[in-house]
Design an enzyme around this catalytic site. Structure first.
Site, PDB file in Angstrom:
ATOM      1  N   ASP A   1       0.832  -1.201   0.000  1.00  0.00           N
ATOM      2  CA  ASP A   1       0.000   0.000   0.000  1.00  0.00           C
ATOM      3  C   ASP A   1       0.871   1.257   0.000  1.00  0.00           C
ATOM      4  O   ASP A   1       1.627   1.482   0.923  1.00  0.00           O
ATOM      5  CB  ASP A   1      -0.946  -0.004   1.212  1.00  0.00           C
ATOM      6  CG  ASP A   1      -0.217  -0.244   2.538  1.00  0.00           C
ATOM      7  OD1 ASP A   1       0.574  -1.199   2.634  1.00  0.00           O
ATOM      8  OD2 ASP A   1      -0.441   0.518   3.490  1.00  0.00           O
TER       9      ASP A   1
ATOM     10  N   GLU B   1      12.670   1.834   6.230  1.00  0.00           N
ATOM     11  CA  GLU B   1      11.775   0.823   5.682  1.00  0.00           C
ATOM     12  C   GLU B   1      11.922   0.614   4.187  1.00  0.00           C
ATOM     13  O   GLU B   1      11.628  -0.469   3.674  1.00  0.00           O
ATOM     14  CB  GLU B   1      10.317   1.182   5.992  1.00  0.00           C
ATOM     15  CG  GLU B   1       9.849   2.494   5.379  1.00  0.00           C
ATOM     16  CD  GLU B   1       8.358   2.712   5.554  1.00  0.00           C
ATOM     17  OE1 GLU B   1       7.636   1.746   5.799  1.00  0.00           O
ATOM     18  OE2 GLU B   1       7.933   3.867   5.444  1.00  0.00           O
TER      19      GLU B   1
END
Length: 593
Positions: free
Chosen positions: A373, A551
């Site tokens: 996402d 990340e």
């Protein structure tokens, strides 16, 4: 059969190798030693019986099977030059520093009940100043028991800032039934990704667990699996994360992998058997109801499908840009100004009222269940995701079926193992017919409405390779497609720049690891080593510059600085970072051994 035996030998080599608990810098078993272990296992262990736990290959009928995956020749003869090069790379100061950081940085990311004052606040949603934070427990849990546990862990001053509340039964499938967002109770310690992600996440935890095991933290690695068993028992599924607004969705399923990772270290059959009810229930979540595709060529496969209505709460409050616009505002602006050929826009956007439809919000929540996402993999903003059988999910379910058969075989339940094997074989055949695209040499997501594959090259194409599901022919084709994804810093997620974080030029640690392990498993060691070194070198340089891991990375430019590149979703690059730490250690282990 030989490949089945080879994989079994690897399974027990990991399980019986006492050096794994010593972390990345510990010694490792050589290939000849593994071969000796394997020979013994063939003779005495139930996992080496003729009832193979590996189903047929994911390919057209009668094509090559996973049994043809090339086995590794003896290490000292064939791999000596590669081993020397790998060891020289691992000895570089930046790589040594990277390994030390990843192995020792779990403390700031670890949460237990003693850490509730840190865990309860949530930057993604609003909270009234000075008000107690809600800590929710499931309707099946005992409030008095949980409060007694909390009293043993926290002083009275901190307990006064917590409001223990029981979830309404309807909340388990409808997050809107919870009046105020809050943390969901789990009994064991866990590791958070980092930054704004201050919860126990579903698929993040698999990659985190790999790093914990490489760091010698078996207890914490087992606690992650135990928490997921608890979540399935009390909340009905492994949650996207343990916040109340995540109750309507899960994340990509890695439960059997996590269970087997622990079992290989402990050999505890009683514990292994105790996880089976959760495994069966989590599997049912993905293979029944709205997740199950019931008609057309993809019947029997699964899709992502989240519960809940309206905008995701974490987006409304926590994903605003400098102009005060959130993700949904920017999507409406896109629909107002761009033509879309991938789907019927009117299904997701009402131009007359300039509003997103209820179906869009369901798809948006579903996209978040997928973990990817956002991207444009299922059309702009993944809005058409409900109409797809995805490669990633069905690969993981195949692996779950095969590994559950493996577990039942290990526990002496041959007939149950055969049932799971049969289901895995059925899924493999259907995936072969719908997802393998011979023309491109890629696994592609399948549109169940149009009954056709969507050509959108995506890094999830390599997941069947990682799972051991691809044929030798498919593995070769996937290896030949590396040029679509390979960059100076590793693999980018897709070939397309959409302004979404799960597209080019961005690369994520999990996609690197699954591609690398898949390539190495099928004999493409040089490709696996090259990709590992590219990613590790980039992350190591970035760590030296910033002092932290994050990340995601721009793998084309080789940096974590993403300023101005992200147009949709949240625009930060969170630090920590749990799964990057874990993948770094796993990639180093692959180069070492």
């Amino acid at each position: 059969m030989l490949t089945c035996f080879y994989r079994v030998s690897k399974f027990f080599a990991k399980r019986q190798n006492p050096c794994r608990s010593n972390g990345f810098f510990g010694p490792f078993l050589s290939k000849p030693v593994i071969g000796v272990v394997f020979a013994v296992m063939v003779a005495i262990h139930p996992l080496t019986t003729t009832t193979s736990f590996l189903p047929v290959a994911l390919s057209a009928p009668r094509q090559a099977s996973p049994r043809q995956v090339p086995e590794a020749p003896a290490y000292p003869v064939v791999y000596r030059a590669e081993a020397v090069a790998n060891q020289a790379f691992l000895a570089q100061p930046t790589i040594q520093a990277l390994g030390r950081y990843a192995q020792t940085h779990w403390g700031p990311l670890t949460r237990s009940l003693k850490d509730l004052p840190v865990s309860l606040p949530d930057s993604k949603v609003l909270h009234g100043a000075g008000q107690p934070y809600p800590l929710y427990i499931a309707p099946t849990e005992n409030p008095a028991r949980v409060w007694s546990i909390l009293q043993q862990q926290l002083p009275a001053a901190q307990l006064s800032k917590i409001r223990l509340a029981v979830l309404p039964p309807a909340a388990l499938n409808n997050p809107a039934a919870v009046p105020e967002p809050g943390l969901l109770f789990v009994p064991h310690p866990y590791v958070v990704p980092g930054g704004r992600f201050n919860e126990l996440y579903g698929w993040d935890s698999y990659f985190i667990q790999l790093g914990l095991l490489e760091s010698g933290q078996l207890g914490l690695a087992k606690a992650l699996a135990d928490n997921f068993v608890y979540e399935v028992a009390h909340y009905g599924k492994i949650l996207n994360a343990n916040r109340s607004y995540y109750l309507g969705r899960s994340q990509p399923p890695f439960l059997t992998d996590m269970v087997l990772n622990v079992y290989r270290q402990t050999g505890d059959k009683q514990w292994l058997a105790s996880t089976l009810p959760a495994i069966e229930k989590q599997y049912q979540y993905w293979t029944t109801g709205q997740h199950l595709i019931t008609a057309g060529p993809a019947a029997g496969l699964s899709r992502y499908a989240a519960n809940g209505q309206g905008p995701a709460p974490e987006v409304l409050a926590g994903e605003r840009d400098a102009q005060g616009l959130n993700h949904y505002d920017r999507i409406k602006a896109y629909f107002r100004s761009h033509p879309v050929a991938d789907y019927e826009v009117r299904s997701y956007y009402d131009r007359a009222t300039d509003s997103l439809t209820p179906l869009f919000y369901q798809a948006d929540r579903t996209m978040r269940e997928s973990g990817f996402d956002p991207s444009n993999r299922f059309g702009p903003f993944n809005a058409d995701i409900l109409n797809y059988a995805p490669v990633c999910l069905n690969t993981l379910l195949w692996r779950m079926e095969a590994q559950t058969a493996q577990i039942y075989t290990e526990l002496g339940h041959g007939q149950l193992a055969q049932r799971w094997q049969a289901q895995a074989q059925k899924r493999a055949v259907t995936m072969a017919q719908t997802m393998w695209d011979e023309a491109s040499g890629l696994f592609l997501d399948y549109n169940v409405q149009r009954n056709q594959r969507r050509f959108y090259p995506f890094a999830t194409s390599y997941m069947p390779l990682w799972a051991g599901l691809a044929s030798v022919h498919q593995a070769r084709a996937l290896r030949n497609n590396l040029g679509r994804f390979e960059t100076p810093g590793g693999l980018q997620t897709s070939q397309y720049q959409s302004g979404n974080q799960w597209d080019a030029p961005f690369g994520w640690a999990p996609m690197q690891l699954m591609a690398v392990e898949g390539l190495r498993q099928y004999g493409y060691r040089q490709d696996a080593d090259r990709l590992s070194m590219k990613f590790l070198a980039m992350v190591g340089r970035d760590l030296a510059r910033t002092g932290t891991l994050v990340e995601k990375y721009d793998v084309q430019r080789g940096t974590s600085d993403l300023a101005g590149q992200l147009q949709y979703g949240y625009k930060t690059n969170e630090i920590g970072f749990g799964w990057t730490n874990g993948v770094v250690l796993a990639l180093m282990r692959g180069l070492q051994s």
